[in-house]
Design a protein around this motif. Structure first.
Motif, PDB file in Angstrom:
ATOM      1  N   GLU A   1       0.833  -1.203   0.000  1.00 57.49           N
ATOM      2  CA  GLU A   1       0.000   0.000   0.000  1.00 57.49           C
ATOM      3  C   GLU A   1       0.871   1.258   0.000  1.00 57.49           C
ATOM      4  O   GLU A   1       0.579   2.230  -0.714  1.00 57.49           O
ATOM      5  N   THR A   2       1.946   1.210   0.782  1.00 53.19           N
ATOM      6  CA  THR A   2       2.856   2.354   0.840  1.00 53.19           C
ATOM      7  C   THR A   2       3.491   2.612  -0.512  1.00 53.19           C
ATOM      8  O   THR A   2       3.586   3.763  -0.975  1.00 53.19           O
ATOM      9  N   VAL A   3       3.934   1.554  -1.176  1.00 52.18           N
ATOM     10  CA  VAL A   3       4.559   1.695  -2.499  1.00 52.18           C
ATOM     11  C   VAL A   3       3.569   2.305  -3.493  1.00 52.18           C
ATOM     12  O   VAL A   3       3.910   3.221  -4.258  1.00 52.18           O
ATOM     13  N   LEU A   4       2.330   1.822  -3.497  1.00 54.82           N
ATOM     14  CA  LEU A   4       1.339   2.358  -4.433  1.00 54.82           C
ATOM     15  C   LEU A   4       1.052   3.829  -4.159  1.00 54.82           C
ATOM     16  O   LEU A   4       0.929   4.637  -5.093  1.00 54.82           O
ATOM     17  N   MET A   5       0.924   4.197  -2.892  1.00 59.12           N
ATOM     18  CA  MET A   5       0.662   5.604  -2.563  1.00 59.12           C
ATOM     19  C   MET A   5       1.818   6.490  -3.010  1.00 59.12           C
ATOM     20  O   MET A   5       1.613   7.601  -3.504  1.00 59.12           O
ATOM     21  N   ARG A   6       3.014   5.994  -2.865  1.00 58.79           N
ATOM     22  CA  ARG A   6       4.173   6.801  -3.265  1.00 58.79           C
ATOM     23  C   ARG A   6       4.346   6.835  -4.782  1.00 58.79           C
ATOM     24  O   ARG A   6       4.848   7.818  -5.326  1.00 58.79           O
ATOM     25  N   MET A   7       3.931   5.781  -5.452  1.00 61.83           N
ATOM     26  CA  MET A   7       3.921   5.825  -6.914  1.00 61.83           C
ATOM     27  C   MET A   7       2.990   6.921  -7.408  1.00 61.83           C
ATOM     28  O   MET A   7       3.290   7.631  -8.369  1.00 61.83           O
ATOM     29  N   ALA A   8       1.854   7.081  -6.712  1.00 59.63           N
ATOM     30  CA  ALA A   8       0.894   8.119  -7.095  1.00 59.63           C
ATOM     31  C   ALA A   8       1.478   9.513  -6.926  1.00 59.63           C
ATOM     32  O   ALA A   8       1.009  10.467  -7.550  1.00 59.63           O
ATOM     33  N   ARG A   9       2.507   9.632  -6.091  1.00 57.29           N
ATOM     34  CA  ARG A   9       3.167  10.925  -5.886  1.00 57.29           C
ATOM     35  C   ARG A   9       4.439  11.045  -6.724  1.00 57.29           C
ATOM     36  O   ARG A   9       5.229  11.973  -6.521  1.00 57.29           O
ATOM     37  N   ALA A  10       4.641  10.106  -7.648  1.00 55.68           N
ATOM     38  CA  ALA A  10       5.816  10.102  -8.525  1.00 55.68           C
ATOM     39  C   ALA A  10       7.110  10.102  -7.718  1.00 55.68           C
ATOM     40  O   ALA A  10       8.075  10.793  -8.035  1.00 55.68           O
ATOM     41  N   SER A  11       7.136   9.298  -6.662  1.00 58.13           N
ATOM     42  CA  SER A  11       8.310   9.232  -5.798  1.00 58.13           C
ATOM     43  C   SER A  11       9.497   8.612  -6.517  1.00 58.13           C
ATOM     44  O   SER A  11       9.336   7.865  -7.490  1.00 58.13           O
ATOM     45  N   GLY A  12      10.691   8.917  -6.010  1.00 54.63           N
ATOM     46  CA  GLY A  12      11.906   8.338  -6.549  1.00 54.63           C
ATOM     47  C   GLY A  12      12.279   7.053  -5.825  1.00 54.63           C
ATOM     48  O   GLY A  12      11.442   6.389  -5.215  1.00 54.63           O
ATOM     49  N   VAL A  13      13.569   6.738  -5.874  1.00 60.15           N
ATOM     50  CA  VAL A  13      14.053   5.477  -5.317  1.00 60.15           C
ATOM     51  C   VAL A  13      13.741   5.369  -3.829  1.00 60.15           C
ATOM     52  O   VAL A  13      13.270   4.334  -3.345  1.00 60.15           O
ATOM     53  N   THR A  14      13.981   6.441  -3.088  1.00 60.03           N
ATOM     54  CA  THR A  14      13.775   6.389  -1.641  1.00 60.03           C
ATOM     55  C   THR A  14      12.310   6.148  -1.301  1.00 60.03           C
ATOM     56  O   THR A  14      11.982   5.307  -0.460  1.00 60.03           O
ATOM     57  N   GLY A  15      11.417   6.866  -1.954  1.00 64.38           N
ATOM     58  CA  GLY A  15       9.993   6.690  -1.687  1.00 64.38           C
ATOM     59  C   GLY A  15       9.517   5.292  -2.027  1.00 64.38           C
ATOM     60  O   GLY A  15       8.754   4.675  -1.275  1.00 64.38           O
ATOM     61  N   LEU A  16       9.969   4.765  -3.154  1.00 64.51           N
ATOM     62  CA  LEU A  16       9.520   3.454  -3.603  1.00 64.51           C
ATOM     63  C   LEU A  16      10.189   2.306  -2.844  1.00 64.51           C
ATOM     64  O   LEU A  16       9.788   1.159  -3.002  1.00 64.51           O
TER      65      LEU A  16
ATOM     66  N   VAL B   1       4.424  -9.124  -4.539  1.00 59.95           N
ATOM     67  CA  VAL B   1       5.215  -8.552  -5.636  1.00 59.95           C
ATOM     68  C   VAL B   1       5.614  -7.115  -5.316  1.00 59.95           C
ATOM     69  O   VAL B   1       6.773  -6.715  -5.500  1.00 59.95           O
ATOM     70  N   LEU B   2       4.662  -6.324  -4.825  1.00 55.62           N
ATOM     71  CA  LEU B   2       4.968  -4.929  -4.521  1.00 55.62           C
ATOM     72  C   LEU B   2       5.924  -4.807  -3.338  1.00 55.62           C
ATOM     73  O   LEU B   2       6.764  -3.907  -3.303  1.00 55.62           O
ATOM     74  N   ALA B   3       5.819  -5.706  -2.377  1.00 54.47           N
ATOM     75  CA  ALA B   3       6.777  -5.708  -1.271  1.00 54.47           C
ATOM     76  C   ALA B   3       8.172  -6.069  -1.782  1.00 54.47           C
ATOM     77  O   ALA B   3       9.183  -5.545  -1.300  1.00 54.47           O
ATOM     78  N   SER B   4       8.217  -6.948  -2.788  1.00 52.96           N
ATOM     79  CA  SER B   4       9.498  -7.298  -3.395  1.00 52.96           C
ATOM     80  C   SER B   4      10.094  -6.097  -4.137  1.00 52.96           C
ATOM     81  O   SER B   4      11.310  -5.882  -4.107  1.00 52.96           O
ATOM     82  N   VAL B   5       9.233  -5.326  -4.795  1.00 52.35           N
ATOM     83  CA  VAL B   5       9.693  -4.090  -5.442  1.00 52.35           C
ATOM     84  C   VAL B   5      10.342  -3.180  -4.413  1.00 52.35           C
ATOM     85  O   VAL B   5      11.408  -2.593  -4.641  1.00 52.35           O
ATOM     86  N   ALA B   6       9.692  -3.042  -3.249  1.00 57.54           N
ATOM     87  CA  ALA B   6      10.236  -2.193  -2.187  1.00 57.54           C
ATOM     88  C   ALA B   6      11.609  -2.692  -1.737  1.00 57.54           C
ATOM     89  O   ALA B   6      12.526  -1.897  -1.514  1.00 57.54           O
ATOM     90  N   ARG B   7      11.766  -4.015  -1.608  1.00 55.72           N
ATOM     91  CA  ARG B   7      13.069  -4.552  -1.203  1.00 55.72           C
ATOM     92  C   ARG B   7      14.132  -4.241  -2.243  1.00 55.72           C
ATOM     93  O   ARG B   7      15.259  -3.869  -1.908  1.00 55.72           O
ATOM     94  N   ASN B   8      13.779  -4.396  -3.517  1.00 60.05           N
ATOM     95  CA  ASN B   8      14.740  -4.104  -4.584  1.00 60.05           C
ATOM     96  C   ASN B   8      15.135  -2.628  -4.582  1.00 60.05           C
ATOM     97  O   ASN B   8      16.312  -2.277  -4.746  1.00 60.05           O
TER      98      ASN B   8
END
Length: 417
Positions: free
Chosen positions: A132-147, A216-223
């Motif tokens: 959920e955190t990753v999706l919310m930050r994607m909506a804000r066009a976050s960079g590496v740190t946010g994602l 999958v999205l949690a894995s994105v966050a780890r990467n």
């Protein structure tokens, strides 16, 4: 073991690395995630290897919250875990209610942990929360740190916050509790679509068939977290090469700064601004990008209580005078959260910002090699309207001034986020 065959207690225990704390705190809301966390930690350490303590924050925002906090305490008592209810005394202000409640929760829990000598506080965030955190930050066009999402481990005001369940899904935890016959409470706000996180949670249900599952999205966050660590390392190396701390400001070699890759220069300037201002969170990306461009072009900018002052060869990231105008302290006390000034006759004196008028009373300030706008935001000793001393501006008169954080601590901060 869960139905999927994973040994969740072993996974949780592995998050503590080699050194176990003597005392471990548990943030217990009474919901399924935190209830599972408490039982898992009891499975791991219930033999007495680690002393477990639990605390529940009662925000007092809805009827029944006191009963839920009491029920959470009863659940902890059944496991022999000492429990305390923490009350949010301040009422929420206008604005983002969830953000205010979250900030209050961390303050209360970390204060409780410090009071009881608990160095590590375990939080029950799951892979679903991370997604959920990753999706919310994607909506804000976050960079590496946010994602990179929520950190598995970070320090907040002297307490290590540990999230040992970030690789475990909410459904796995529910199965774990059901297998043990453990009940939990459901927070009705989890169904309130006025809140962004609830809307994102419901959107995830529709994204799952496309393969965008919590796992999958949690894995994105780890990467992305691994990428962030690599970037932070190169920011640290760059800072060692082109930065130093002087008069409480971070000073950058403009020529070398201009040649850095954009992402590295951006991250270095963000950290410099945070270190000087003491802000817990970085400035918003758009004004930060403008500030980076100003630093590259040799111009000036202000943001987040800081002033970027460019000279012929350097960029000074210093405190903006307007941000500290009106901030006072007694000699020997911490001023602006980062300076201490002491010595001399303190009777009738207070510490305030030097300002332009004070700077005009310092005949030798140019000999310090520090630009005037930088010195204006440094502390000075005032006796009423009369300037008694301004150590950073060359007018010591028996006084000294130093920052609470050293240059080495600034460099170390580049790797500690």
């Amino acid at each position: 073991m869960t139905e999927a065959g994973r040994d969740i207690p072993a996974l949780v225990r592995s998050q503590f690395r080699s050194a176990l704390p003597a005392k471990l705190g548990i943030a217990l809301s009474g919901g399924g995630d935190s209830m599972a966390l408490m039982h898992l930690l009891h499975d791991c350490f219930g033999s007495g290897e680690v002393q477990l303590f639990a605390a529940t924050v009662d925000h007092g925002l809805r009827p029944g919250s006191a009963d839920e906090a009491a029920a959470a305490g009863a659940a902890a008592a059944r496991l022999g875990i000492p429990h305390e209810v923490l009350h949010w005394a301040d009422r929420p202000q206008d604005g983002n209610l969830q953000a205010q409640a979250r900030a209050a929760r961390y303050e209360l829990l970390c204060g409780w942990a410090r009071q009881h000598g608990i160095p590590v506080l375990a939080l029950g965030h799951t892979a679903d929360d991370q997604a959920e955190t990753v999706l919310m930050r994607m909506a804000r066009a976050s960079g590496v740190t946010g994602l990179s999402g929520m950190a598995a481990r970070r320090t907040h005001k002297g307490v290590t916050l540990l999230r040992p369940l970030l690789d475990v899904t909410r459904s796995e935890l529910r199965r774990y509790l059901e297998a043990r016959g453990v009940d939990w409470a459901e927070d009705p706000s989890n169904e309130d679509t006025r809140f962004e996180r609830v809307r994102v949670r419901k959107a995830l249900e529709h994204l799952a068939p496309l393969g965008l599952t919590p796992e999958v999205l949690a894995s994105v966050a780890r990467n992305m977290s691994k990428a962030r660590e690599a970037l932070d390392w190169y920011v640290f190396l760059a800072a060692r090469d082109l930065a130093h701390v002087q008069a409480g400001a971070v000073v950058l070699c403009q020529r070398k700064f201009r040649t850095l890759p954009v992402e590295i220069s951006h991250r270095l300037l963000v950290r410099a601004v945070q270190w000087v201002s003491g802000a817990a969170y970085p400035p918003r990306r758009v004004p930060m990008e403008k500030a980076v461009q100003a630093a590259r072009n040799g111009s000036s900018a202000t943001l987040a209580g800081c002033h970027l002052v460019s000279t012929a060869k350097q960029v000074w990231v210093c405190r903006e005078y307007n941000a500290v105008n009106g901030v006072t302290a007694l000699p020997g006390q911490l001023w602006d959260g980062r300076w201490k000034i002491f010595g001399g006759d303190a009777k009738g004196c207070e510490v305030r910002a030097l300002g332009r008028q004070g700077l005009a009373q310092c005949p030798d300030w140019r000999a310090t090699g520090v630009p005037g706008p930088v010195l204006e935001g440094t502390p000075a000793v005032w006796r009423g309207a009369r300037l008694a001393a301004a150590p950073a501006a060359g007018l010591a008169n028996g006084w000294s001034a130093e920052t609470a954080g050293s240059e080495e601590e600034f460099f170390a901060s580049l790797l500690s986020h």
